[in-house]
Scaffold this motif. Structure first.
Motif, short mmCIF file in Angstrom:
data_model
loop_
_atom_site.label_atom_id
_atom_site.label_comp_id
_atom_site.label_asym_id
_atom_site.label_seq_id
_atom_site.Cartn_x
_atom_site.Cartn_y
_atom_site.Cartn_z
N HIS A 138 26.53 20.29 -13.25
CA HIS A 138 26.20 19.07 -12.52
C HIS A 138 27.28 18.04 -12.82
O HIS A 138 27.61 17.82 -13.98
CB HIS A 138 24.83 18.54 -12.94
CG HIS A 138 23.73 19.48 -12.58
ND1 HIS A 138 22.44 19.30 -13.01
CD2 HIS A 138 23.71 20.60 -11.82
CE1 HIS A 138 21.68 20.26 -12.53
NE2 HIS A 138 22.44 21.07 -11.82
N TYR A 140 28.11 14.32 -12.10
CA TYR A 140 27.82 12.97 -11.63
C TYR A 140 28.81 11.99 -12.25
O TYR A 140 29.24 12.17 -13.39
CB TYR A 140 26.40 12.56 -12.02
CG TYR A 140 25.35 13.25 -11.20
CD1 TYR A 140 25.04 12.81 -9.92
CD2 TYR A 140 24.66 14.35 -11.70
CE1 TYR A 140 24.06 13.44 -9.17
CE2 TYR A 140 23.69 14.99 -10.95
CZ TYR A 140 23.40 14.53 -9.69
OH TYR A 140 22.44 15.15 -8.94
N GLU A 176 24.86 20.17 -8.49
CA GLU A 176 24.44 18.78 -8.24
C GLU A 176 25.68 17.93 -8.45
O GLU A 176 26.46 18.18 -9.37
CB GLU A 176 23.35 18.31 -9.22
CG GLU A 176 22.00 18.92 -9.01
CD GLU A 176 20.94 18.30 -9.93
OE1 GLU A 176 21.11 17.14 -10.40
OE2 GLU A 176 19.94 18.98 -10.19
N ARG A 179 27.40 10.11 -7.12
CA ARG A 179 27.49 8.87 -7.90
C ARG A 179 26.13 8.58 -8.49
O ARG A 179 25.11 8.64 -7.80
CB ARG A 179 27.90 7.71 -6.98
CG ARG A 179 28.10 6.41 -7.71
CD ARG A 179 28.78 5.38 -6.80
NE ARG A 179 29.00 4.15 -7.53
CZ ARG A 179 28.19 3.10 -7.47
NH1 ARG A 179 27.12 3.12 -6.71
NH2 ARG A 179 28.47 2.03 -8.17
N ASP A 180 26.12 8.25 -9.78
CA ASP A 180 24.86 7.99 -10.49
C ASP A 180 25.11 6.89 -11.51
O ASP A 180 25.62 7.13 -12.59
CB ASP A 180 24.38 9.26 -11.18
CG ASP A 180 23.03 9.10 -11.85
OD1 ASP A 180 22.41 8.04 -11.71
OD2 ASP A 180 22.61 10.04 -12.53
N GLY A 188 23.32 7.67 -5.55
CA GLY A 188 24.33 8.53 -4.97
C GLY A 188 24.01 8.89 -3.59
O GLY A 188 23.97 9.79 -2.97
#
Length: 188
Positions: A138, A140, A176, A179-180, A188
């Motif tokens: 993931h 992010y 996954e 933007r977080d 996101g």
């Protein structure tokens, strides 16, 4: 409408949760995409929930042809044990010719120290035996992915480790991403 959009968008990867028939429809709409099916269950972030054999017996029979299984979601804990669990489930699924995306590690994981210590060597080496599988991550970022190497790009450290130990065939899938800033649904 979704299938029409997928046919035009031509995504590289689609993850579908808990609906194998929808995963098949997505694959038909976007035949060039890697389509993964994730079973969401209590404990899917832990190897303690099921042994590799139990996981395979529960989920592989329902995995449609042409769809990759999604094994684990953001696990943490004993990295060597997680690595071994993933390698074992890869072996079982590989013998059945069923592709998997394993690990699906949370952003910033696995930790650099664990990679350097060899905690993932068993898993990295397993890809040579089972090249139909992928290593899931993931990715992010908060503001700028190129400026946040501690969050984004963990695959680079894993690729370097694989090269160092002579492991080959490791392929990655970012299951996954986005933007977080603060974990909010609208980030996101």
């Amino acid at each position: 409408r979704m299938c029409g959009w997928l046919a035009q968008a031509k995504p590289g990867l689609i993850v579908v949760c808990d609906e194998p028939d929808v995963a098949v429809r997505c694959k038909m709409a976007a035949p060039g995409a890697l389509v993964a099916h994730r079973w969401v269950y209590q404990g899917d972030d832990s190897i303690a929930a099921m042994s590799p054999g139990q996981w395979a017996a529960r989920f592989l029979p329902a995995l449609p042809a042409g769809i990759a299984g999604y094994a684990l979601n953001e696990p943490s804990g004993d990295w060597r044990a997680i690595s071994q669990w993933c390698a074992d489930v890869m072996s079982i699924a590989g013998a059945q010719h069923k592709p998997l995306i394993v690990g699906n590690f949370a952003v910033g994981n696995p930790p650099q120290a664990a990679i350097d210590a060899g905690d993932f060597d068993v898993l990295l080496k397993a890809f040579a035996d089972w090249p139909l599988h992928r290593f899931g991550l993931h990715e992010y970022f908060q503001f700028n992915p190129t400026a946040e190497p501690f969050r984004v790009g963990r695959y680079k450290a894993l690729k370097e480790r694989a090269a160092k130990i002579g492991a080959y065939g490791v392929r990655f899938a970012v299951t996954e991403a986005g933007r977080d800033v603060a974990g909010a649904a609208t980030d996101g």
